[in-house]
Motif scaffolding. Structure first.
Motif, mmCIF file in Angstrom:
data_model
loop_
_atom_site.group_PDB
_atom_site.id
_atom_site.type_symbol
_atom_site.label_atom_id
_atom_site.label_comp_id
_atom_site.label_asym_id
_atom_site.label_seq_id
_atom_site.Cartn_x
_atom_site.Cartn_y
_atom_site.Cartn_z
ATOM 1 N N UNK A 114 0.847 -1.190 0.000
ATOM 2 C CA UNK A 114 0.000 0.000 0.000
ATOM 3 C C UNK A 114 0.886 1.245 0.000
ATOM 4 N N UNK A 115 0.588 2.174 -0.907
ATOM 5 C CA UNK A 115 1.379 3.395 -1.026
ATOM 6 C C UNK A 115 0.469 4.530 -1.469
ATOM 7 N N UNK A 116 0.853 5.747 -1.137
ATOM 8 C CA UNK A 116 0.045 6.910 -1.515
ATOM 9 C C UNK A 116 -0.071 7.036 -3.022
ATOM 10 N N UNK A 117 0.965 6.637 -3.750
ATOM 11 C CA UNK A 117 0.957 6.791 -5.205
ATOM 12 C C UNK A 117 -0.024 5.860 -5.907
ATOM 13 N N UNK A 118 -0.459 4.807 -5.213
ATOM 14 C CA UNK A 118 -1.405 3.871 -5.819
ATOM 15 C C UNK A 118 -2.708 3.779 -5.028
ATOM 16 N N UNK A 119 -2.989 4.768 -4.191
ATOM 17 C CA UNK A 119 -4.212 4.750 -3.379
ATOM 18 C C UNK A 119 -5.077 5.964 -3.698
ATOM 19 N N UNK A 120 -6.335 5.713 -4.010
ATOM 20 C CA UNK A 120 -7.272 6.804 -4.285
ATOM 21 C C UNK A 120 -7.655 7.498 -2.983
ATOM 22 N N UNK A 121 -7.949 8.789 -3.033
ATOM 23 C CA UNK A 121 -8.425 9.474 -1.826
ATOM 24 C C UNK A 121 -9.818 8.986 -1.447
ATOM 25 N N UNK A 122 -10.152 9.139 -0.176
ATOM 26 C CA UNK A 122 -11.509 8.804 0.278
ATOM 27 C C UNK A 122 -12.513 9.696 -0.435
ATOM 28 N N UNK A 123 -13.591 9.110 -0.921
ATOM 29 C CA UNK A 123 -14.646 9.880 -1.584
ATOM 30 C C UNK A 123 -15.504 10.528 -0.508
ATOM 31 N N UNK A 124 -15.469 11.855 -0.454
ATOM 32 C CA UNK A 124 -16.264 12.572 0.544
ATOM 33 C C UNK A 124 -17.733 12.608 0.131
ATOM 34 N N UNK A 125 -17.996 12.997 -1.108
ATOM 35 C CA UNK A 125 -19.365 13.047 -1.627
ATOM 36 C C UNK A 125 -19.354 12.650 -3.091
ATOM 37 N N UNK A 126 -20.443 12.056 -3.528
ATOM 38 C CA UNK A 126 -20.658 11.728 -4.935
ATOM 39 C C UNK A 126 -22.133 11.968 -5.211
ATOM 40 N N UNK A 127 -22.434 13.087 -5.838
ATOM 41 C CA UNK A 127 -23.826 13.497 -6.028
ATOM 42 C C UNK A 127 -24.518 12.592 -7.042
ATOM 43 N N UNK A 128 -25.738 12.152 -6.746
ATOM 44 C CA UNK A 128 -26.488 11.336 -7.712
ATOM 45 C C UNK A 128 -26.763 12.117 -8.993
ATOM 46 N N UNK A 129 -26.611 11.448 -10.114
ATOM 47 C CA UNK A 129 -26.960 12.042 -11.404
ATOM 48 C C UNK A 129 -28.435 11.821 -11.682
ATOM 49 N N UNK A 130 -28.902 10.609 -11.369
ATOM 50 C CA UNK A 130 -30.311 10.246 -11.531
ATOM 51 C C UNK A 130 -30.824 9.777 -10.178
ATOM 52 N N UNK A 131 -31.597 10.579 -9.471
ATOM 53 C CA UNK A 131 -32.032 10.198 -8.116
ATOM 54 C C UNK A 131 -32.757 8.866 -8.040
ATOM 55 N N UNK A 132 -33.454 8.480 -9.111
ATOM 56 C CA UNK A 132 -34.250 7.256 -9.082
ATOM 57 C C UNK A 132 -33.565 6.068 -9.743
ATOM 58 N N UNK A 133 -32.320 6.258 -10.206
ATOM 59 C CA UNK A 133 -31.614 5.182 -10.889
ATOM 60 C C UNK A 133 -30.182 5.074 -10.377
ATOM 61 N N UNK A 134 -29.698 3.848 -10.315
ATOM 62 C CA UNK A 134 -28.284 3.609 -10.095
ATOM 63 C C UNK A 134 -27.549 3.771 -11.423
ATOM 64 N N UNK A 135 -26.333 4.293 -11.354
ATOM 65 C CA UNK A 135 -25.447 4.383 -12.512
ATOM 66 C C UNK A 135 -24.125 3.719 -12.162
ATOM 67 N N UNK A 136 -23.560 2.977 -13.103
ATOM 68 C CA UNK A 136 -22.254 2.354 -12.882
ATOM 69 C C UNK A 136 -21.618 2.024 -14.245
ATOM 70 N N UNK A 137 -20.378 1.585 -14.234
ATOM 71 C CA UNK A 137 -19.661 1.154 -15.443
ATOM 72 C C UNK A 137 -19.763 2.178 -16.577
#
Length: 384
Positions: free
Chosen positions: A17-40
């Motif tokens: 584990x290293x900082x160069x290969x670790x993503x930061x913690x996601x603080x917020x991720x606003x929904x694009x479609x409130x009634x639908x899941x989005x992925x991929x």
């Protein structure tokens, strides 16, 4: 003859584990479609690999499903959604295809390229069969080539288009995922299953090799070289309008059984092969973290060596091991993914009760990252 690269436990022994290969913690991720899941998520690309822009908006696709029930059930209702992106804002453009147009019961991940005549070749995975009573897991690669329509600010794909199967597993190099294959020693179609526990022939990733101008598809596949199944990245080449399967670029025999969303970019004359995988698909489970992994080579067909020694390019932070998934590296080195599960207090969120899993599920586009590539070494840059 192409000889596949091997991802081994010797490589994973170098993982740290290293900082160069670790993503930061996601603080917020606003929904694009409130009634639908989005992925991929994936962009519509021009033939030079750049993201298609119409009226100042980038065009993208993603999988979507109603945001209801257990998040793991979304795969049984998945549809491809068309999206626009400008100034860090996303706009929903509706389902890419009309109801019942796909030959499967669900539409799974793929890629898309805009042609000079204004059509878009959408390569995607047809899962199951149209009209089936319950989901099955036959997977085949489909091309739907539709005209891109931009009319009075409305962007869509022409609906009356053929969905044509162009590629399926062959039962020799790649384990079949269909019923009635007739090949000795190969299991019949899986009527029951779940992501991470099914054989693969999916996620076609389009790539034009600048060395010869030929079109290729990379496919998340399985081999049958040992008991059970082994993760592999299949390669297919188009010649005279016909797609032909080639030997795999990479196999993970004894290491991992699911190398998802494979894709290639060329940077500083190197070919960078990326894929995503989850901690529970390693052997043994948890041997390495959920993350984006990669290899590099001097040509499309290799020889490939793991980036950073181990193959790890981006992992989720240890305190949020499932926060994001399905990373995709663009030619400009932006990295997109989706917000997956926030920590579920030590409980595997995939097997948590529906209400608890739903409460911790992001189901939307994660903040973009940026990747730095320096030969065989990589580092992640937040806020890409």
């Amino acid at each position: 003859m192409l000889s596949p690269a091997r991802w081994t436990h010797r490589h994973l022994d170098l993982l740290a584990e290293a900082a160069t290969t670790t993503a930061p913690v996601i603080a917020t991720a606003a929904p694009i479609l409130p009634d639908h899941d989005l992925w991929d998520l994936w962009p519509i690309q021009d033939e030079d690999g750049s993201t298609t822009v119409i009226g100042g908006q980038e065009l993208w696709m993603a999988l979507s499903a109603p945001a209801a029930g257990h998040p793991e059930e979304r795969h049984d209702q998945a549809r491809i959604r068309l999206l626009a992106h400008r100034d860090d804002k996303w706009k929903d453009l509706g389902n890419a295809f009309t109801d019942g147009a796909a030959p499967g019961s669900r539409e799974w991940s793929g890629s898309a390229v805009r042609r000079p005549d204004g059509t878009v070749s959408v390569y995607y995975t047809a899962a199951g069969r149209r009209g089936e009573a319950r989901p099955t897991y036959r997977q085949s690669v489909i091309e739907a080539r539709a005209a891109l329509i931009a009319d009075a600010g409305r962007i869509s794909l022409r609906p009356d288009v053929e969905h044509r199967e162009i590629l399926r597993s062959d039962g020799r190099m790649y384990l079949l995922t269909e019923e009635g294959d007739g090949a000795p020693g190969l299991p019949a179609e899986e009527g029951d299953g779940a992501p991470g526990r099914i054989r693969a022939f999916r996620d076609p990733g389009w790539f034009r090799d600048p060395a010869d101008g030929r079109d290729h598809l990379l496919v998340a596949a399985s081999t049958a070289w040992e008991d059970g199944f082994t993760g592999a990245i299949a390669l297919a080449e188009q010649q005279a309008g016909t797609w032909s399967l080639l030997p795999p670029l990479l196999v993970a025999e004894g290491v991992n059984h699911e190398l998802e969303r494979p894709h290639v970019i060329v940077h500083d004359s190197r070919y960078y092969l990326f894929f995503s995988t989850q901690r529970h698909t390693f052997h043994p489970a948890g041997r390495a973290p959920t993350g984006l992994y990669g290899f590099a080579a001097p040509s499309l067909t290799g020889p490939y060596e793991p980036l950073n020694g181990s193959g790890l390019v981006i992992q989720n932070p240890a305190r949020q091991p499932d926060q994001a998934y399905a990373w995709l590296v663009l030619p400009d080195l932006r990295v997109v993914s989706f917000a997956n599960y926030r920590s579920c207090q030590g409980v595997d969120p995939r097997s948590a009760p529906a209400a608890r899993a739903r409460a911790g599920f992001g189901g939307t586009i994660a903040p973009m990252l940026k990747l730095s590539l320096d030969a065989m070494t990589t580092s992640v840059i937040p806020g890409g």
